[in-house]
Design an enzyme around this catalytic site. Structure first.
Site, short mmCIF file in Angstrom:
data_model
loop_
_atom_site.label_atom_id
_atom_site.label_comp_id
_atom_site.label_asym_id
_atom_site.label_seq_id
_atom_site.Cartn_x
_atom_site.Cartn_y
_atom_site.Cartn_z
N LYS A 71 0.85 -1.20 0.00
CA LYS A 71 0.00 0.00 0.00
C LYS A 71 0.88 1.25 0.00
CE LYS A 71 -4.11 1.74 2.50
NZ LYS A 71 -4.98 1.52 3.67
N SER A 146 -9.95 1.49 2.52
CA SER A 146 -9.05 2.28 1.74
C SER A 146 -7.96 1.49 1.02
CB SER A 146 -8.38 3.32 2.63
OG SER A 146 -7.50 2.69 3.57
N SER A 170 -10.36 -0.91 6.66
CA SER A 170 -9.68 -0.67 5.39
C SER A 170 -8.94 -1.85 4.79
CB SER A 170 -8.72 0.51 5.52
OG SER A 170 -9.41 1.73 5.46
#
Lengths: 476, 98
Positions: A71, A146, A170
């Protein structure tokens, strides 16, 4: 079986046995990731950076050079780490996050950085300054957020596995919406050092993988205390690879507060079918109460923005990232840099958090939210005296359409209804695919007491094997 | 319960505290959206929480201090390398009082 059919653990085993070359595996995935990046709007937009070359050979260790997608908000030395924000465009950190560094030490190779909601604020990956990510099951729908780029990349077979972060859901929610496995460990299990912070008392790194075994394998490398993160903990036991096939005697609790109103019919049907499967494996299903769980979202949307408003104060155009041009004085430079660099959702949360912490409102909002947090943690403790794990749907709906909820922040926040309570309590929770509804994946969440990861992974593995979810049709 | 209404002035006050410039067309939507979220959040005001201790952190951390020993830090040129503007000596910013 082709290369793309291998899980990360299987790929590492093949490489270790000399049946597959690490370079070949890396090149296959690098080419796939690069073509998604080159495709722009025609692709899934999973990545913000893709490795230009295969890494130098002789990657050793347990993970045998298996490529890893990370990420964007994890600092990776010399590689863009922008947390999905314009304010950090092109930022090249001088060091690597501990979680990533530990995976490298065990032999993982950096394949790509994944797209995400800006500063991890969002449930659809539509808040990225680098464009939305698309769901590989249906390109007109969101992948969740997310960690949307990480989830979509793994589901689409553009990365064998990916690292994400979970603050209020997330990791789990995008894993559910993309039909893969996502684990949020007990708070403190994985060091936060080098993670660009959103809400420090909630942020936790974890795996997004094709199966539960891969999630255990990744967590095993990452877990552990770190002198650079004072809230990191010594995990009381080694993380083991799961092997259970049965759930005999396991007590699963279904909280009525998180399995009723607001959950889509198709999601509930898949949830009920998965519970029946668990019973078939020997589990006992009972009802439990989490009386304060319906208030978790309210507490979360005070606490997380409050922490964010403080954490994001560092983005002021002085030390890194962008700066607004031609500001007449210092204050103007700060306020204009932040105006130009932050997107609408980040501005909204900074404002919300600043308001909740401001003079005259602190007790009414922040103080009360902290007390609700205590009640939620107590609810879980009480429930875990009666059951081993709590089970819920991971998300109230299947993947929704791009743009469908962007106009209504509250509707978007409701995506985290089932995942936020566990975040506030700091306990581990895993999402596994339970089946399809309207042709789209549904996630099942299992949550356990702090440090129950080994038992949780075992139970999730047994159920996963029995459910036999096949995600291969999402691979592009 | 009365609906929470955040005024334009309150938005501007909070934006000043947050060191955030807002364009004219951002102010009204911000007031509306903050009001809606705060209204939802206000459901927790109905709970009886008088005797409940606040939780700021779920993990009890004590004695988290490291030994106070000198060790190498980031070289200055590395620390300055990502700054929008810097000299050999440090970060450059506009004057506080132009």
């Amino acid at each position: 079986m082709g290369i793309l059919d291998l899980t990360a653990a299987e790929a590492a085993e093949e490489i270790g046995a000399g049946a597959l070359s690490a370079e070949e595996l890396f090149t296959v995935y690098r080419d796939r990731a690069a073509s998604d990046r080159d495709a722009g709007d025609e692709g899934l937009n999973c990545f913000t950076w893709v490795a230009p070359d295969a890494p130098a050979p002789a990657r050793t260790g347990l993970l045998c050079g298996v490529p890893l997608a990370v990420k964007d908000l994890f600092c990776t030395e010399g590689v863009p780490s922008q947390s999905g924000s314009k304010i950090l465009e092109g930022y090249l950190p001088p060091y690597t996050a501990t979680a990533v560094g530990r995976l490298f030490e065990d032999g993982a190779s950096l394949l790509a950085k994944t797209n995400q909601d800006e500063f991890a604020m969002g449930s659809s990956n539509e808040n990225s300054a680098y464009g939305p990510v698309r769901n590989p099951w249906d390109r007109s729908r969101v992948p969740g957020g997310s960690s949307g780029g990480s989830a979509a990349a793994v589901a689409a077979g553009l990365a064998p596995w990916a690292l994400g972060t979970d603050t209020g859901g997330s990791i789990r929610q995008p894993a559910a919406l993309c039909g893969i496995v996502g684990l949020k460990p007990t708070y403190g299990t994985v060091s936060r050092y080098g993670m660009i912070a959103f809400a420090s008392s909630l942020d936790q790194a974890g795996p997004l993988t094709r199966d539960v075994r891969d999630a255990a394998l990744m967590l095993r490398s990452m877990a552990g205390q770190d002198p650079c993160d004072a809230t990191s903990l010594r995990f009381p036991e080694e993380i083991m690879l799961p092997h259970a096939e049965r759930l005999d005697g396991l007590r699963l609790g279904v909280p009525e507060e998180l399995t009723g109103e607001g959950i889509e019919d198709g999601v509930l049907a898949s949830f009920r079918a998965a519970l029946a499967r668990a019973e078939g494996l020997g589990a006992q299903i009972s009802e439990v109460r989490l009386p304060h769980a319906p208030h978790a979202l309210s507490a979360y949307y005070v606490l997380a923005p409050a922490e964010a408003s403080s954490n994001l104060a560092r983005f002021d155009g002085v030390r890194y990232g962008m700066r607004a041009e031609d500001a007449p004085d210092l204050l103007d430079m700060y306020t204009r840099t932040r105006h130009d660099g932050f997107g609408p959702e980040v501005k909204r949360r900074i404002m919300l958090g600043t308001y909740a912490l401001s003079s005259g409102y602190y007790d009414a909002y922040y103080g009360r939210a902290q007390r609700v947090r205590t009640k939620i943690a107590e609810d879980f403790r009480s429930a875990f005296s009666d059951v081993d794990f709590i089970v819920t749907p991971t998300a109230p709906t299947v993947a929704f359409g791009l743009g469908e909820k962007t106009g209504d922040p509250l509707a978007m926040y409701l995506n985290d209804f089932c995942t936020v309570p566990m975040s506030l309590a700091g306990i581990p929770a895993i999402s596994i695919p339970s089946g399809l509804s309207q042709g789209l994946p549904v996630g099942l969440q299992l949550a356990g007491p702090a440090f129950s990861e080994n038992r949780l992974l075992d139970a999730a593995h047994a159920l996963e094997q029995a459910l036999g979810f096949d995600g291969s049709s999402a691979r592009v | 319960m009365r609906a929470t209404v955040i005024s334009r002035d309150e938005v501007l006050h909070v934006a000043r505290l947050a060191r955030l410039a807002l364009s004219d067309d951002e102010i009204e939507p911000m007031a509306r959206e903050l009001s809606a979220v705060l209204d939802h959040v206000a459901t927790i005001s109905s709970l009886d929480l008088d005797d409940v201790a606040p939780t700021s952190h779920v993990v009890e951390v004590t004695g988290g201090l490291r030994e106070d020993v000198a060790r190498p830090s980031l070289p200055r040129e590395v620390a300055l390398a990502q700054a929008p503007d810097a000299s050999d000596e440090g970060f450059l910013v506009p004057s506080p009082q132009a």
